[in-house]
Write an enzyme that holds these catalytic residues in place. Structure first.
Site, PDB file in Angstrom:
ATOM      1  N   SER A  27       0.954  -1.239   0.063  1.00  0.00           N
ATOM      2  CA  SER A  27       0.073  -0.040  -0.027  1.00  0.00           C
ATOM      3  C   SER A  27       0.913   1.328   0.010  1.00  0.00           C
ATOM      4  CB  SER A  27      -0.880   0.086   1.308  1.00  0.00           C
ATOM      5  OG  SER A  27      -1.766  -0.953   1.125  1.00  0.00           O
ATOM      6  N   GLN A 166      -9.174   2.538  -0.489  1.00  0.00           N
ATOM      7  CA  GLN A 166      -9.048   2.642  -1.856  1.00  0.00           C
ATOM      8  C   GLN A 166      -9.990   3.936  -2.109  1.00  0.00           C
ATOM      9  OE1 GLN A 166      -9.284  -1.043  -3.797  1.00  0.00           O
ATOM     10  NE2 GLN A 166      -7.269  -1.657  -2.812  1.00  0.00           N
ATOM     11  N   ASP A 312      -7.193  -7.786   5.021  1.00  0.00           N
ATOM     12  CA  ASP A 312      -6.083  -8.448   4.110  1.00  0.00           C
ATOM     13  C   ASP A 312      -5.770  -9.705   4.983  1.00  0.00           C
ATOM     14  OD1 ASP A 312      -6.614  -6.920   1.930  1.00  0.00           O
ATOM     15  OD2 ASP A 312      -4.764  -5.436   2.134  1.00  0.00           O
ATOM     16  N   LYS A 339     -12.951  -8.915  -3.016  1.00  0.00           N
ATOM     17  CA  LYS A 339     -11.407  -8.797  -3.113  1.00  0.00           C
ATOM     18  C   LYS A 339     -11.108  -9.637  -4.402  1.00  0.00           C
ATOM     19  CE  LYS A 339     -10.784  -6.425   0.419  1.00  0.00           C
ATOM     20  NZ  LYS A 339     -10.378  -4.967   0.202  1.00  0.00           N
TER      21      LYS A 339
HETATM   22  C1  S3P Z   1      -5.850  -1.207   0.202  1.00  0.00           C
HETATM   23  C2  S3P Z   1      -6.958  -1.187   1.024  1.00  0.00           C
HETATM   24  C3  S3P Z   1      -7.669  -2.320   0.938  1.00  0.00           C
HETATM   25  C4  S3P Z   1      -6.834  -3.641   0.899  1.00  0.00           C
HETATM   26  C5  S3P Z   1      -6.059  -3.542  -0.231  1.00  0.00           C
HETATM   27  C6  S3P Z   1      -5.164  -2.326  -0.310  1.00  0.00           C
HETATM   28  C7  S3P Z   1      -4.921   0.186  -0.118  1.00  0.00           C
HETATM   29  O1  S3P Z   1      -8.979  -2.324   0.115  1.00  0.00           O
HETATM   30  O2  S3P Z   1      -7.754  -4.689   0.817  1.00  0.00           O
HETATM   31  O3  S3P Z   1      -5.334  -4.746  -0.510  1.00  0.00           O
HETATM   32  O4  S3P Z   1      -3.790  -0.017  -0.289  1.00  0.00           O
HETATM   33  O5  S3P Z   1      -5.878   1.261   0.065  1.00  0.00           O
HETATM   34  P1  S3P Z   1     -10.115  -1.697   0.678  1.00  0.00           P
HETATM   35  O6  S3P Z   1      -9.874  -0.276   0.783  1.00  0.00           O
HETATM   36  O7  S3P Z   1     -11.038  -1.650  -0.831  1.00  0.00           O
HETATM   37  O8  S3P Z   1     -10.718  -2.395   1.739  1.00  0.00           O
END
Ligand code: S3P
Length: 429
Positions: A27, A166, A312, A339
């Site tokens: 991330s 996200q 995750d 996911k």
């Molecule tokens: C992430 C947010 C998460 C996570 C993904 C990475 C990110 O998803 O599951 O692996 O880097 O912002 P969501 O924001 O959709 O929950």
């Protein structure tokens, strides 16, 4: 990549003892790379994530016109990002959704595409609130491909119904190009790497607020530097340690953002011997050392409000739950269904193949503990976290467990199989 390659995992003869070093957090890597579009100067990143998703972000930057030099885990990004183009986000939801927010207010036209898995994932949740800011985004039945035509954006208030980093990040990033102020609030806190890089604080009502001035904090010098190791990859070593008696695994230079460390809290609450120490702050993120020791656990409980902090890690926590004492219960896993695969179904199916009883009721999952794991052939459905979680399960089964398509793990953790081979003294690939 050989389609018939498999990973074979056996119960190790000795405890797993040693140090592992996952590369830069996915991330954080993707954000620090993508935010380089705010500067033409060189952004130099060390210990950049080695997974395919992290590479995807770099390939998108190249398509946008940036010069990107890749020398192992050192990345140098320079120049402008002003080309209209097609952007292949492959398996990376973070790249796709953050780019929607980053591009909507710029001049140009882009088409975002993705692989089969990403093309099944919901994009309306991002496109719809962006449209309320003036964005022109056309989706294909609510999904990718997405056509983005740069438009003049105006600030808006978004009181979100789902907690998604996200989504939140896409809206905050669009707010950097929008006239006036953009405010974003989510029901439960999801990871805050975007906010930390922007130096934002929450207001008394829980809203994150941005305006175009906030983009000034995204300079070449603030983005450059070392990326801490991936805390989600580290969770698989907690899985391995909890399944192999006597194990002690150390991870240094690890990202310890509290909104990502939920798996440590959940496991410690169940009796896990995990010690961690924040040693410094790197790029606005706490970083330190974690030592994970095999422990006898009581059942794991994850309440609905804790889910964003372990989103995750549910696959590996489910595997750990199978050997904990009593029945573990994880609440409100609805987001897991959208996911890289339907992870809720994948977890239940794969656990049952390994002789673990589970129950899904609504969006809640129960996993029966004290299970005697049986070896199985696991199809991870192309989902890296399912492959990695069930590789850990294989460490406790009596016979040999086979993980099909092990290369899918490269999305986040290509080095996992070799690290597992050396820690467990067996050649798994
Ligand atoms: C992430 C947010 C998460 C996570 C993904 C990475 C990110 O998803 O599951 O692996 O880097 O912002 P969501 O924001 O959709 O929950």
């Amino acid at each position: 990549m050989a389609a018939d390659r498999v990973a074979r995992i056996r119960r190790p003869r000795a405890p797993l003892i040693g140090t592992v070093a996952p590369k830069g957090d996915k991330s954080v890597s993707i954000r620090r790379a993508l935010f380089s579009i705010f500067t033409k100067e060189q952004v130099a990143l060390d210990n950049y994530g080695s997974g395919e998703d992290c590479l995807t972000a770099l390939l998108c930057l190249r398509a946008l016109g940036k010069r990107v030099e890749i020398q192992d885990s050192r990345i140098e990004i320079e120049g402008s990002a002003d080309q209209s183009c097609e952007l292949d986000c492959r398996n990376s939801g973070t790249t796709a959704r953050l780019l929607m927010g980053l591009l909507a207010g710029r001049v140009g036209e882009w088409t975002l595409i993705g692989d089969e898995s990403l093309s099944r994932r919901p994009m309306q949740r991002v496109a719809e609130p962006l449209r309320r800011m003036g964005a022109k985004i056309e989706l294909t039945h609510g999904k990718l491909p997405a056509k983005i035509t740069g438009a003049r954006l105006h600030g808006a208030t978004h009181d979100l119904e789902i907690s998604s980093a996200q989504l939140k990040s896409a809206l905050l990033l669009a707010g950097l190009f929008a006239e006036g102020e953009t405010r974003v609030r989510e029901p439960l806190s999801s990871r805050d790497h975007t906010e930390r890089l922007l130096g934002l604080t929450q207001d008394a009502q829980g809203f994150w607020r941005v305006n175009p001035d906030c983009a000034k904090s995204l300079s070449a010098s603030s983005l450059s530097g070392e990326i801490p190791c991936d805390i989600s990859s580290a969770a698989f070593w907690a899985g391995a340690a909890m399944l192999v008696p006597g194990s002690v695994i150390t991870i240094r230079n690890l990202l310890l953002n509290p909104l990502r460390a939920g798996w440590i809290t959940v496991l410690k609450r169940a009796g896990a011997d995990i010690s961690y120490r924040v040693e410094h702050v790197v790029g606005g993120e706490p970083v330190g050392t974690v030592i994970i020791r095999h422990s006898q656990l009581s059942s794991l409980k994850i309440t609905a409000d804790e889910v964003p902090g372990v989103i995750d890690e549910i696959p590996v926590l489910s595997v750990i739950a199978s050997v904990a004492g009593g029945t573990s219960r994880f609440e409100n896993l609805a987001e897991l269904r959208v996911k890289e695969s339907d992870r809720l179904a994948a977890i239940a199916d794969c656990l049952s193949l390994m002789n673990v009883r589970t129950m899904i009721s609504g969006d809640n999952l129960s996993v029966e503990g004290n299970s005697v794991l049986q070896a199985a052939t696991i199809d991870p459905r192309g989902d890296h976290r399912i492959a990695l979680a069930f590789a850990c399960a294989g460490l406790a089964a009596e016979d040999e467990t086979t993980i099909l398509d092990p290369d899918c793990a490269s999305v986040s953790y290509p080095e996992f199989w070799s690290e597992l081979s050396s820690l467990s003294h067996q050649q798994v690939l």
